[in-house]
Scaffold this motif. Structure first.
Motif, PDB file in Angstrom:
ATOM      1  N   THR A   1      -2.417 -37.983   0.750  1.00 34.12           N
ATOM      2  CA  THR A   1      -3.290 -39.108   0.400  1.00 34.12           C
ATOM      3  C   THR A   1      -3.992 -39.654   1.633  1.00 34.12           C
ATOM      4  O   THR A   1      -5.176 -40.006   1.585  1.00 34.12           O
ATOM      5  CB  THR A   1      -2.475 -40.228  -0.281  1.00 34.12           C
TER       6      THR A   1
ATOM      7  N   THR B   1       3.971 -42.137  -7.131  1.00 35.52           N
ATOM      8  CA  THR B   1       3.212 -43.384  -6.966  1.00 35.52           C
ATOM      9  C   THR B   1       3.521 -44.069  -5.635  1.00 35.52           C
ATOM     10  O   THR B   1       2.764 -44.918  -5.187  1.00 35.52           O
ATOM     11  CB  THR B   1       3.508 -44.371  -8.118  1.00 35.52           C
TER      12      THR B   1
ATOM     13  N   ALA C   1       0.783 -44.167  -3.065  1.00 35.36           N
ATOM     14  CA  ALA C   1      -0.258 -45.157  -3.361  1.00 35.36           C
ATOM     15  C   ALA C   1       0.129 -46.513  -2.794  1.00 35.36           C
ATOM     16  O   ALA C   1      -0.701 -47.218  -2.206  1.00 35.36           O
ATOM     17  CB  ALA C   1      -0.479 -45.255  -4.872  1.00 35.36           C
TER      18      ALA C   1
ATOM     19  N   ILE D   1      -6.730 -42.194  -3.796  1.00 32.39           N
ATOM     20  CA  ILE D   1      -5.380 -42.642  -4.139  1.00 32.39           C
ATOM     21  C   ILE D   1      -4.908 -41.979  -5.430  1.00 32.39           C
ATOM     22  O   ILE D   1      -3.789 -41.453  -5.511  1.00 32.39           O
ATOM     23  CB  ILE D   1      -5.316 -44.176  -4.257  1.00 32.39           C
ATOM     24  N   LEU D   2      -5.767 -41.997  -6.446  1.00 32.52           N
ATOM     25  CA  LEU D   2      -5.415 -41.355  -7.716  1.00 32.52           C
ATOM     26  C   LEU D   2      -5.215 -39.854  -7.519  1.00 32.52           C
ATOM     27  O   LEU D   2      -4.254 -39.270  -8.047  1.00 32.52           O
ATOM     28  CB  LEU D   2      -6.507 -41.601  -8.753  1.00 32.52           C
TER      29      LEU D   2
ATOM     30  N   ILE E   1      -1.872 -39.191  -5.968  1.00 34.52           N
ATOM     31  CA  ILE E   1      -0.800 -39.292  -6.963  1.00 34.52           C
ATOM     32  C   ILE E   1      -0.701 -38.003  -7.771  1.00 34.52           C
ATOM     33  O   ILE E   1       0.380 -37.448  -7.980  1.00 34.52           O
ATOM     34  CB  ILE E   1      -1.041 -40.494  -7.909  1.00 34.52           C
TER      35      ILE E   1
ATOM     36  N   TYR F   1      -5.170 -45.531 -10.748  1.00 34.03           N
ATOM     37  CA  TYR F   1      -3.772 -45.383 -10.339  1.00 34.03           C
ATOM     38  C   TYR F   1      -2.915 -46.567 -10.781  1.00 34.03           C
ATOM     39  O   TYR F   1      -1.686 -46.438 -10.916  1.00 34.03           O
ATOM     40  CB  TYR F   1      -3.664 -45.199  -8.818  1.00 34.03           C
TER      41      TYR F   1
ATOM     42  N   TRP G   1       2.388 -35.408  -7.894  1.00 36.20           N
ATOM     43  CA  TRP G   1       3.007 -35.151  -9.206  1.00 36.20           C
ATOM     44  C   TRP G   1       2.938 -33.659  -9.547  1.00 36.20           C
ATOM     45  O   TRP G   1       3.916 -33.075 -10.017  1.00 36.20           O
ATOM     46  CB  TRP G   1       2.294 -35.987 -10.272  1.00 36.20           C
TER      47      TRP G   1
ATOM     48  N   ALA H   1      -0.534 -46.040 -13.603  1.00 40.87           N
ATOM     49  CA  ALA H   1       0.729 -45.373 -13.306  1.00 40.87           C
ATOM     50  C   ALA H   1       1.641 -46.252 -12.462  1.00 40.87           C
ATOM     51  O   ALA H   1       2.848 -46.315 -12.695  1.00 40.87           O
ATOM     52  CB  ALA H   1       0.466 -44.047 -12.584  1.00 40.87           C
ATOM     53  N   VAL H   2       1.055 -46.961 -11.493  1.00 44.88           N
ATOM     54  CA  VAL H   2       1.861 -47.732 -10.541  1.00 44.88           C
ATOM     55  C   VAL H   2       2.416 -49.011 -11.173  1.00 44.88           C
ATOM     56  O   VAL H   2       3.599 -49.335 -10.988  1.00 44.88           O
ATOM     57  CB  VAL H   2       1.037 -48.084  -9.283  1.00 44.88           C
TER      58      VAL H   2
ATOM     59  N   PHE I   1       0.217 -40.704 -18.074  1.00 43.21           N
ATOM     60  CA  PHE I   1       0.437 -41.730 -17.053  1.00 43.21           C
ATOM     61  C   PHE I   1       1.910 -42.118 -16.933  1.00 43.21           C
ATOM     62  O   PHE I   1       2.403 -42.377 -15.840  1.00 43.21           O
ATOM     63  CB  PHE I   1      -0.411 -42.962 -17.359  1.00 43.21           C
TER      64      PHE I   1
END
Length: 460
Positions: free
Chosen positions: A196, A374, A377, A208-209, A212, A34, A216, A37-38, A366
């Motif tokens: 999450t 995100t 997360a 977490i991933l 996300i 993640y 999304w 992305a974050v 990503f």
């Protein structure tokens, strides 16, 4: 091949095998992916190009993790740290007003200092000098700071003149016609936090991933059905990956060696470096101890053998991070997921590095992940860091009050640095005037920091 790996990584000696290490590496990558992305999402707030930050994030994670494996043979992952990246973007750049190029210079200087300290016993000595309760408070405060950033980035929490902040009005977005941009994204972020949280509660690997991706995915469905309307001018881009340029790796050139040392001799720059230094110090040491304990790597005295090698790897990675264009690295607490799968050696880290390398070629995916996806997360990581609050001795006012001040200062003043400064100042002041025994608790390092922060508030 298996025998060679066994010999090189001492697999049998550590009670593991190649298959176990590969599974552990894949698990660790899924839990930390993640960050790809974050981190670009957070640092883009400072004006940094997301594509370059994405590549820098992957590259430094590869370099750092491989160095950790080579110098220690531990299953630890090095990646840009959550909290440090938020301080970089929201305090140093948006708060103080430094350019991201100056912030990268501060990261590099911090890395150089860390290398010097890691080659001696100074880094451990500095860590030992800071009271444990204040360390736990800093970790907790950073968690709250990350959480409020996630809530603001998602649009769930908005600015309000009368109350400073308030919750987004979904009803109001229907009335003024902004639900398909501001309203739906805030709602999706809220749903993402719940989703999450459920995944974390159920112990799902890569929670977490996965959170996300689910958030999304719901956004993409909303875009196809017209519930979400892209409006690039207002910051609401299309949620679909742009493969028009194929699977090319975004160039590092916009951030590579773009450090600005023009403010290096200013006091504010020194304070930024110190803030990076202390925040990263606590984050890394805490994560190392936690991960090592889970992997049964601590000795009978509770110490980590070859901790100097681990700290050196992290220090070098932080220095390189400033050079290539991202915030400083830290030992990722998410590597405990791989350790739980049986990872015990550097082979776990090598597998993670290989996965980060493959991820480089999927940047369109990503980079298409929006901030509302995100945000969950950030909130969940904040929740995980909040757990440190239970370790604070709330029965001793001389320990608890400075800890409390440090904790609340970070989110309310929107600055990790202010939390650290006020925590140190209050700790020294309260204990200095609370009797002889309490004065003995104040180390020389704490006194130095006390007068340094006094000077900052009086003259800067």
């Amino acid at each position: 091949m298996e025998k060679a790996l066994d010999k090189f990584f001492h697999l049998t000696e550590m009670g593991t095998n190649v298959k176990t290490e590969i599974v552990a590496g894949l698990t660790s990558f899924v839990t930390i992916a993640y960050i790809l992305a974050v981190n670009p999402s957070v640092l883009s707030a400072a004006g940094m190009p997301e594509g370059s930050v994405f590549t820098a994030t992957a590259v430094i994670s590869i370099i750092g993790t491989l160095m950790m494996a080579a110098l220690t043979n531990y299953p630890f992952i090095l990646a840009p740290g959550m909290g440090i990246n938020a301080y970089f973007a929201y305090t140093v750049c948006l708060g103080i007003g430094y350019s991201w190029q100056v912030a990268l210079a501060a990261i590099f200087v911090e890395g150089v200092i860390f290398v010097i300290l890691s080659l001696t016993n100074v880094r451990e000595a500095i860590f030992d000098a800071i009271p444990f309760n204040l360390k736990y408070a800093i970790t907790t405060g950073v968690g709250l700071f990350i959480t409020i950033i996630g809530l603001k980035n998602s649009g769930i929490v908005i600015s309000n003149e009368s109350t400073l902040v308030s919750m987004f009005s979904f009803h109001g977005s229907f009335v003024d016609g902004t639900f398909t941009t501001y309203g739906i994204t805030a709602l999706l972020a809220l749903i993402g936090i719940f989703v999450t949280g459920i995944l974390v509660a159920r112990g799902v690997r890569g929670n977490i991933l996965l959170g996300i991706m689910i958030t999304w995915g719901l956004g993409i469905i909303c875009q196809f059905t017209g519930l979400y309307t892209p409006d690039p001018a207002a910051g609401f881009n299309s949620l679909l990956p742009d493969f028009s340029n194929g699977l090319a790796v975004p160039s590092l050139e916009p951030t590579f060696f773009k450090l600005d040392f023009s403010n290096v001799f200013s006091f504010n720059f020194l304070m930024v470096v110190l803030a990076f230094l202390f925040t990263n110090l606590f984050d890394t040491i805490g994560s190392l101890i936690g991960a090592a304990a889970k992997a049964d790597l601590l000795d009978k005295d509770g110490k980590l053998p070859n901790v100097k090698g681990a700290l050196l790897a992290e220090s070098l990675a932080t220095m390189f991070a400033g050079l290539i264009g991202t915030s400083s690295t830290a030992t990722a607490v998410e590597c405990t997921a791989g350790i739980a799968e049986g990872g015990r050696t550097g082979l776990t880290g090598v597998v993670v590095a290989i996965m980060f390398t493959l991820a480089l070629f999927f940047s369109p995916i990503f980079l298409a992940i929006p901030s509302f996806a995100t945000a969950p997360a950030l909130v969940i990581v904040g929740f995980m860091m909040m757990g440190s609050v239970v370790n604070i001795d709330w029965g001793d006012v001389t320990e608890a009050l400075p800890a409390f001040i440090a904790i609340v200062s970070m989110p309310f003043m929107y600055s990790i640095a202010e939390g650290i400064a006020l925590g140190v100042l209050s700790y020294v002041a309260i204990n200095a005037f609370s009797g002889k025994e309490n004065r003995k608790k104040i180390s020389g390092v704490m006194w130095v920091l006390f007068f340094l922060f006094i000077f900052k508030y009086c003259f800067i």
